[in-house]
Design an enzyme around this catalytic site. Structure first.
Site, PDB file in Angstrom:
ATOM      1  N   SER A  49       4.447  -6.107  -1.675  1.00 34.24           N
ATOM      2  CA  SER A  49       3.838  -7.394  -2.049  1.00 34.24           C
ATOM      3  C   SER A  49       4.766  -8.529  -1.601  1.00 34.24           C
ATOM      4  O   SER A  49       5.908  -8.285  -1.192  1.00 34.24           O
ATOM      5  CB  SER A  49       3.654  -7.452  -3.568  1.00 34.24           C
ATOM      6  OG  SER A  49       4.932  -7.445  -4.189  1.00 34.24           O
ATOM      7  N   ASP A  80       0.917  -6.365   1.162  1.00 40.51           N
ATOM      8  CA  ASP A  80      -0.107  -6.346   0.113  1.00 40.51           C
ATOM      9  C   ASP A  80      -0.302  -7.767  -0.448  1.00 40.51           C
ATOM     10  O   ASP A  80       0.676  -8.471  -0.717  1.00 40.51           O
ATOM     11  CB  ASP A  80       0.396  -5.385  -0.985  1.00 40.51           C
ATOM     12  CG  ASP A  80      -0.639  -5.093  -2.038  1.00 40.51           C
ATOM     13  OD1 ASP A  80      -1.839  -5.135  -1.721  1.00 40.51           O
ATOM     14  OD2 ASP A  80      -0.246  -4.800  -3.186  1.00 40.51           O
ATOM     15  N   ALA A 210      -6.126   0.501  -8.994  1.00 43.28           N
ATOM     16  CA  ALA A 210      -6.720   1.830  -9.167  1.00 43.28           C
ATOM     17  C   ALA A 210      -5.841   2.827  -9.924  1.00 43.28           C
ATOM     18  O   ALA A 210      -6.168   4.005 -10.005  1.00 43.28           O
ATOM     19  CB  ALA A 210      -7.077   2.398  -7.801  1.00 43.28           C
ATOM     20  N   ASN A 251      -5.082   1.578  -3.738  1.00 44.16           N
ATOM     21  CA  ASN A 251      -3.784   0.963  -4.039  1.00 44.16           C
ATOM     22  C   ASN A 251      -3.241   1.400  -5.395  1.00 44.16           C
ATOM     23  O   ASN A 251      -3.926   1.291  -6.414  1.00 44.16           O
ATOM     24  CB  ASN A 251      -3.943  -0.558  -4.073  1.00 44.16           C
ATOM     25  CG  ASN A 251      -4.128  -1.150  -2.697  1.00 44.16           C
ATOM     26  OD1 ASN A 251      -4.361  -0.437  -1.731  1.00 44.16           O
ATOM     27  ND2 ASN A 251      -4.009  -2.455  -2.601  1.00 44.16           N
ATOM     28  N   ASP A 253       0.249   0.916  -7.702  1.00 47.15           N
ATOM     29  CA  ASP A 253       1.567   0.360  -8.001  1.00 47.15           C
ATOM     30  C   ASP A 253       1.963   0.719  -9.430  1.00 47.15           C
ATOM     31  O   ASP A 253       3.016   1.317  -9.688  1.00 47.15           O
ATOM     32  CB  ASP A 253       1.539  -1.171  -7.807  1.00 47.15           C
ATOM     33  CG  ASP A 253       2.914  -1.791  -7.936  1.00 47.15           C
ATOM     34  OD1 ASP A 253       3.893  -1.048  -8.161  1.00 47.15           O
ATOM     35  OD2 ASP A 253       3.037  -3.024  -7.829  1.00 47.15           O
TER      36      ASP A 253
HETATM   37  P1  13P Z   1      -2.430  -0.985  -9.952  1.00 43.40           P
HETATM   38  O1  13P Z   1      -1.852  -2.082 -10.771  1.00 43.40           O
HETATM   39  O2  13P Z   1      -3.635  -0.399 -10.622  1.00 43.40           O
HETATM   40  O3  13P Z   1      -1.468   0.051  -9.578  1.00 43.40           O
HETATM   41  O4  13P Z   1      -2.980  -1.650  -8.585  1.00 43.40           O
HETATM   42  C1  13P Z   1      -2.083  -1.910  -7.558  1.00 43.40           C
HETATM   43  C2  13P Z   1      -2.669  -2.749  -6.481  1.00 43.40           C
HETATM   44  O5  13P Z   1      -3.844  -3.005  -6.406  1.00 43.40           O
HETATM   45  C3  13P Z   1      -1.735  -3.273  -5.475  1.00 43.40           C
HETATM   46  O6  13P Z   1      -2.370  -4.116  -4.564  1.00 43.40           O
HETATM   47  O1  G3H Z   2      -1.348  -6.037  -6.714  1.00 43.09           O
HETATM   48  C1  G3H Z   2      -0.221  -6.311  -7.070  1.00 43.09           C
HETATM   49  C2  G3H Z   2       0.853  -5.312  -6.976  1.00 43.09           C
HETATM   50  O2  G3H Z   2       0.858  -4.496  -8.108  1.00 43.09           O
HETATM   51  C3  G3H Z   2       2.159  -5.973  -6.697  1.00 43.09           C
HETATM   52  O3  G3H Z   2       2.659  -6.595  -7.811  1.00 43.09           O
HETATM   53  O4  G3H Z   2       3.327  -8.879  -7.046  1.00 43.09           O
HETATM   54  O5  G3H Z   2       4.388  -7.826  -9.047  1.00 43.09           O
HETATM   55  O6  G3H Z   2       4.898  -6.980  -6.750  1.00 43.09           O
HETATM   56  P1  G3H Z   2       3.895  -7.642  -7.661  1.00 43.09           P
HETATM   57 ZN    ZN Z   3      -3.964  -5.234  -5.473  1.00 42.90          ZN
END
Ligand code: 13P
Ligand code: G3H
Ligand code: ZN
Length: 305
Positions: A49, A80, A210, A251, A253
């Site tokens: 990100s 991302d 997801a 995705n 995270d």
């Molecule tokens: P989660 O928070 O569900 O893992 O989604 C991550 C995401 O969409 C990153 O772009």
């Molecule tokens: O969609 C978002 C991701 O989970 C990234 O999160 O901006 O805190 O790195 P972040």
């Molecule tokens: Zn996302």
């Protein structure tokens, strides 16, 4: 070698599986997901990100990803939720093989115009572009059917958007939300909406937000002191349906963050006499690797590398 994401995603859409797109911020997470992909013979998309870039530095992340890409699996490096055009341009120039332009909060006209601009920059470097239309938020955040319709992806609008912008893949809003608290009541995705989108959009479809918020990982983290309250994720059954109806990039995270948290909490709890960061971080790497492997089985990307 890092490859454009579309190369990996096209065959996923055709063969009804999804490529795990896994967020990383550091070396530990990268090593974990690459080890999982090699073991499962799965393609992966390593994504960072804008926040990850701020934390780790773009040059460090690219250098690490280039080393990781020596592994014998197809891998893309993806930006991302790119919102900052200057940063997106820099990522394209420096070696990312895929970028997302997230114009979902902009007026549609502006989203189209800026997505087109990013596509023009990306084409010159054979970089793939993911775009987004609709607002990724839990269905329960909408108080009425009208409000839900206004925020979730409109299938006809999505088809027109892809045709106009020529983006490679499209992130859609069908009721998922980012983070560990996705649903207040029943977990539910708008699969009927996805079916309509997939009928009109033949490009790979991307599902954000997801994570499954796996119960055993949450329990382990909580046992070691984490306070996660009513954390709730997307059901495995809904993920399977989403893949069946055209989702080819998923995705994740939050699930990796939960694994990291559980792993370091357990290590700190159990190794009071240890000060070696390598030993303290090892359980987190192992747990993140296992979580990534579970995703590869669920997404049916296992054996597709
Ligand atoms: P989660 O928070 O569900 O893992 O989604 C991550 C995401 O969409 C990153 O772009
Ligand atoms: O969609 C978002 C991701 O989970 C990234 O999160 O901006 O805190 O790195 P972040
Ligand atoms: Zn996302």
């Amino acid at each position: 070698m890092l490859v454009p994401a579309i190369k990996i995603l096209k065959s996923a859409r055709e063969r009804h599986y999804a490529v795990p797109a896994l967020n990383i911020n550091n070396l530990e997470a990268l090593k974990a997901i690459v080890a999982a992909a090699v073991k499962m013979r799965s393609p992966i998309i390593v994504q960072t990100s804008e926040g990850a870039i701020e934390y780790a530095g773009m040059d460090y992340l690219i250098a690490m990803a280039k080393v990781a890409a020596k592994a014998p699996i197809p891998m893309a490096l993806h930006l991302d939720h790119g919102k900052n055009l200057k940063l997106i341009k820099e990522a394209i120039q420096k070696g990312y093989t895929s970028v997302m332009f997230d114009g979902s909060s902009l007026p549609l006209k502006e989203n189209v115009a800026k997505t087109k601009q990013v596509v023009a920059w990306a084409r010159a470097k054979k970089v793939s572009v993911e775009a987004e239309i609709g607002a990724i938020a839990g269905i329960e955040d909408f108080v009425s059917v009208e409000e839900k319709d206004a925020h979730l992806t409109n299938p006809e609008q999505a088809a027109k958007f892809v045709k106009e912008t020529k983006c490679d893949s499209l992130a859609v809003a069908i009721g998922t939300a980012h983070g560990a608290f996705k649903f207040k009541g029943e977990t539910h995705l708008d699969i009927e909406r996805l079916k309509k989108i997939a009928r009109l959009v033949k490009n790979p479809i991307v599902l954000h937000g997801a994570s499954g918020v796996m119960e055993d990982v949450v329990k382990l983290a909580e046992y070691h002191g984490a306070k996660l309250g009513k954390a709730r994720g997307v059901l495995d059954e809904d993920i399977k349906q989403a893949i069946k109806y055209g989702v080819s990039k998923i995705n994740i995270d939050t699930d990796l963050r939960l694994g990291f948290t559980a792993g370091i909490r357990e290590a700190v709890d159990q190794m009071g006499n240890v000060i070696d960061p390598r030993k303290l971080l090892e359980p987190a790497i192992i747990l993140m690797r296992e979580i990534a492997m579970r995703k590869m089985i669920l997404f049916k990307s296992e054996g597709k590398a």
